[in-house]
Design an enzyme around this catalytic site. Structure first.
Site, mmCIF file in Angstrom:
data_model
loop_
_atom_site.group_PDB
_atom_site.id
_atom_site.type_symbol
_atom_site.label_atom_id
_atom_site.label_comp_id
_atom_site.label_asym_id
_atom_site.label_seq_id
_atom_site.Cartn_x
_atom_site.Cartn_y
_atom_site.Cartn_z
ATOM 1 N N ALA A 33 -69.369 52.371 -46.759
ATOM 2 C CA ALA A 33 -68.817 52.636 -45.425
ATOM 3 C C ALA A 33 -68.117 51.404 -44.859
ATOM 4 O O ALA A 33 -67.039 51.498 -44.263
ATOM 5 C CB ALA A 33 -69.927 53.091 -44.486
ATOM 6 N N SER A 81 -56.309 56.639 -58.721
ATOM 7 C CA SER A 81 -57.392 56.775 -57.742
ATOM 8 C C SER A 81 -56.891 57.670 -56.617
ATOM 9 O O SER A 81 -55.683 57.914 -56.506
ATOM 10 C CB SER A 81 -57.816 55.408 -57.205
ATOM 11 O OG SER A 81 -56.786 54.855 -56.425
ATOM 12 N N LYS A 112 -67.227 65.467 -54.613
ATOM 13 C CA LYS A 112 -66.827 64.153 -55.128
ATOM 14 C C LYS A 112 -68.098 63.419 -55.543
ATOM 15 O O LYS A 112 -68.851 62.931 -54.712
ATOM 16 C CB LYS A 112 -66.065 63.350 -54.080
ATOM 17 C CG LYS A 112 -65.534 62.024 -54.618
ATOM 18 C CD LYS A 112 -64.711 61.287 -53.569
ATOM 19 C CE LYS A 112 -64.122 60.004 -54.145
ATOM 20 N NZ LYS A 112 -65.151 59.046 -54.581
ATOM 21 N N GLU A 167 -66.670 62.280 -64.451
ATOM 22 C CA GLU A 167 -67.512 61.272 -63.812
ATOM 23 C C GLU A 167 -68.830 61.148 -64.562
ATOM 24 O O GLU A 167 -69.487 62.152 -64.864
ATOM 25 C CB GLU A 167 -67.786 61.686 -62.366
ATOM 26 C CG GLU A 167 -68.002 60.551 -61.420
ATOM 27 C CD GLU A 167 -66.714 59.810 -61.079
ATOM 28 O OE1 GLU A 167 -66.805 58.811 -60.352
ATOM 29 O OE2 GLU A 167 -65.615 60.209 -61.538
ATOM 30 N N CYS A 400 -106.805 47.170 -38.068
ATOM 31 C CA CYS A 400 -106.073 48.421 -37.839
ATOM 32 C C CYS A 400 -105.351 48.372 -36.495
ATOM 33 O O CYS A 400 -105.957 48.002 -35.477
ATOM 34 C CB CYS A 400 -107.044 49.596 -37.873
ATOM 35 S SG CYS A 400 -106.266 51.181 -37.447
ATOM 36 N N CYS A 416 -107.277 51.251 -43.568
ATOM 37 C CA CYS A 416 -108.281 51.304 -42.507
ATOM 38 C C CYS A 416 -109.396 52.208 -43.027
ATOM 39 O O CYS A 416 -109.141 53.366 -43.371
ATOM 40 C CB CYS A 416 -107.700 51.868 -41.214
ATOM 41 S SG CYS A 416 -108.957 52.173 -39.956
#
Length: 656
Positions: A33, A81, A112, A167, A400, A416
């Site tokens: 991203a 591409s 994709k 792919e 805890c 715990c």
């Protein structure tokens, strides 16, 4: 935003460094991203300043260069591409440019896959070369490794010269198993399935590739001498040669159909067997493809419609500890808020303190976070290059966080041991009501939390003493909802013995072990450690866990068994399964139904069905609600039986 030529040149250098790490070293520095965002800014600057575009700009070339590890090999026809589009308006603009000139154009849409592009050259029906995409003109020759990919045919029923492209991927399941192996061996983890696939394909030792369970999914051809009229015809021909078919493939005529398929893929993304990062859109008519042609880098007749990002970078600002039903402490990172796929994320699981130490995650680290559906996000790794001295070790807690009882620290987990810890009690009840335990419909996490807050329950026995007026005190509860929950609680009485054993939440004892224990009768939990060890599949940890749990909870177990009166066997349940038309059948649910899909899935699983997220030739039934999308067409193509919701309910009623 790039404001000057100097910044433009710096951005080119930085993006080329990122590409080198991503494509050639299989060590991504930033998330996809973030790369896309930086790339789009570069592209926008070049559109405004076309005379200053540099030849080494990533917009002018395909991603990777070849390395020295493998021999270089040229492609007979260039591998391009794809240009990316990120939203409806960008897609609309791309479509309008094509449809304005070619109003009759149609479009093939497909997932994709996030993997490594590979070019397979066949001559005289034999696989002679396998080459990575590389820079588009030449790639790395990986033929020996490619021949270890199980679904790549070594021979095909076509004697002409043909390049088949696709792919190379690793499934999510196999990726998780691979990373677990590497974690156990103290080896560095792969950042994501794409890098695992790339690293596995480019191994100098092909025996390593063989063990990695790679798959090849074809998406097109390069050089060939066949007379196809359409792209869809080309893909069908590839499948006829013995290659795997592309799931969710669809033929579309307009923007709305494409958007519908895109959103279907987003909905199905989490259940898909492999990682997806978008949808590929290709003009179907090959004569139109030819006339549209290419840019410097990409075909004008195809694009990638990217999904919203599921992976981002952010900073750990704190750590809190949660307590599970077994008492296990799970550290959770508090994050600087970051948006991932439309959701604002401010926390992510760190799993356990052993993993924190293995991954060397520190407080104030910048980290890679991924989100998978509705599951709490998780931290993949720290970005150590961002460390500035302000980071410090995340310490294991000693008491805890809920009851302040001293914790037991083992090699991997921290516990715990206080059986009356409020957090343990609450989590135990959530498990008690879950689908593989007593399956109490309507008794979810939030309802149980409210019951605890109102001090209406403290353990499972209290559930069966609840009254209508008790439930009416809860938020959003009216008479009908309260009565439905009381009915569901009452219905959970007389369960199969294995379900009640599983509902107890005994450490190391799951569904399978509970079914084995149930074969030994109602008093099975009173057995000794030696007797448990004689049971098939039971080890020392399981045996000790059973003995210790019973010793600590004898009175509670006896009271619960007395109240619920479990069946000594689940013969009735098994009889219902064996007589069910759905027993041992693979079923896919799609479209909008009047109840949540998970509810129908549970009903069908209880009848012996196997629920799948994708349609194939092995699917027995497709349950189709409104707007079923491409799964319906795929089911019809494979001759799968299709039931609408009304037909499903009718068959379920017949089994009551």
């Amino acid at each position: 935003m790039i404001k000057s030529q100097k910044e433009y040149l710096e951005r080119i250098a930085y993006l080329n460094t990122l590409s080198h790490h991503y494509y050639n070293l299989d060590e991504p520095i930033v998330s996809d991203a973030i790369y896309d965002e930086l790339y789009q800014e570069l592209k926008a600057y070049e559109e405004k300043n076309p005379n200053g575009i540099q030849a080494n700009s990533p917009t002018q070339k395909v991603g990777a260069t070849t390395t020295n590890s493998f021999n270089k090999n040229p492609h007979l026809m260039r591998m391009w591409s794809l240009d990316d589009v990120f939203n409806q308006s960008e897609l609309q603009a791309w479509l309008q440019r094509i449809l304005k000139a070619y109003p009759s154009a149609s479009f093939v849409c497909s997932p994709k896959l996030d993997g490594v592009s590979l070019n397979l050259l066949y001559q005289h029906g034999k696989l002679v070369k396998a080459t990575t995409r590389g820079n588009g003109l030449e790639g790395e020759l990986v033929s020996a490794n490619a021949k270890h990919i199980a679904n790549i045919p070594h021979a095909i029923a076509y004697n002409g010269e043909i390049e088949i492209r696709g792919e190379v991927i690793i499934s999510k399941k196999d990726f998780d198993a691979l990373n677990q192996e590497r974690l156990n061996a103290n080896e560095p983890l792969f950042a994501n399935p794409r890098n695992a696939a790339s690293g596995s394909l480019r191994q100098l030792d092909s025996e390593i590739t063989k063990k990695r369970k790679l798959q090849f999914i074809p998406w097109g051809v390069g050089k060939h001498s066949l007379n196809f009229l359409s792209f869809k015809e080309c893909l069908d021909f590839i499948v006829s040669l013995g290659f795997s078919a592309i799931q969710y493939l669809s033929l579309n005529k307009n923007h709305q159909e494409i958007e519908d398929n895109y959103h279907t893929l987003i909905r199905e993304r989490e259940g898909f067997f492999a990682l997806l990062d978008g949808m590929v859109i290709v003009v179907n008519e090959l004569n139109i493809q030819k006339e549209l042609g290419y840019t410097q880098k990409s075909p004008k007749f195809a694009c990638a419609y990217k999904f919203p990002a599921l992976e981002k970078h952010t900073k750990i600002v704190g750590v809190i500890n949660q307590v599970g039903r077994s008492g296990a402490i799970t550290p959770v990172a508090l994050l600087e808020p970051v948006e991932i796929a439309g959701a604002m994320i401010n926390r992510a699981t760190l799993h356990n303190y052993s993993e924190i130490e293995k991954k060397n995650i520190m407080l104030s680290d910048r980290v890679v976070v991924i989100r998978s559906g509705d599951v709490i996000p998780k931290i993949i790794k720290p970005l150590e290059s961002y460390r500035d001295g302000s980071q410090h070790k995340i310490e294991r807690p000693k008491v805890c966080p809920i009851c302040s009882h001293e914790l037991l620290c083992e090699e991997i987990f921290t516990y715990c041991q206080n059986l009356n810890c409020p957090a343990r009690l609450k989590e135990s009840l959530i498990h008690f009501a879950s689908k593989d335990a007593l399956n109490i419909q309507g008794l979810g996490d939030k309802v149980i939390e409210q019951l605890f807050e109102e001090k209406l329950i403290f353990n499972a026995l209290d559930l069966y003493a609840l009254k209508l007026e008790d439930l009416m005190r809860l938020d959003k509860f009216k008479i009908k909802k309260a009565q439905n929950l009381l009915d569901a609680i009452l219905k959970s009485k007389n369960p199969p013995l294995w379900r009640l054993i599983n509902a107890l939440g005994i450490e190391h004892i799951g569904k399978g072990a509970s079914k084995t224990l149930a074969k030994y009768g109602l008093n099975v939990l009173e057995k000794s450690e030696a007797e448990f060890l004689e049971m098939e599949g039971f080890g020392v940890e399981m045996a000790r866990s059973l003995v210790n749990f019973y010793a600590s909870n004898q009175e509670f177990i006896r009271s619960l068994f007395e109240l619920l009166n479990p069946k000594n066997s689940d013969m009735a349940e098994e009889k219902q399964k064996s007589s069910s038309v759905f027993n041992n059948k693979t079923i896919v649910l799609t479209g909008t139904l009047s109840k949540p899909r998970q509810e129908y899935a549970q009903m069908l699983e209880n009848l012996g069905a196997k629920i799948s997220s994708s349609v194939s030739a092995k699917t027995d039934f497709l349950i189709a609600g409104e707007n079923p999308g491409s799964k319906l067409a795929l089911a019809q193509k494979h001759g799968v039986s299709v039931l609408n919701e009304e037909e499903l309910l009718k068959r379920l009623k017949e089994l009551d």
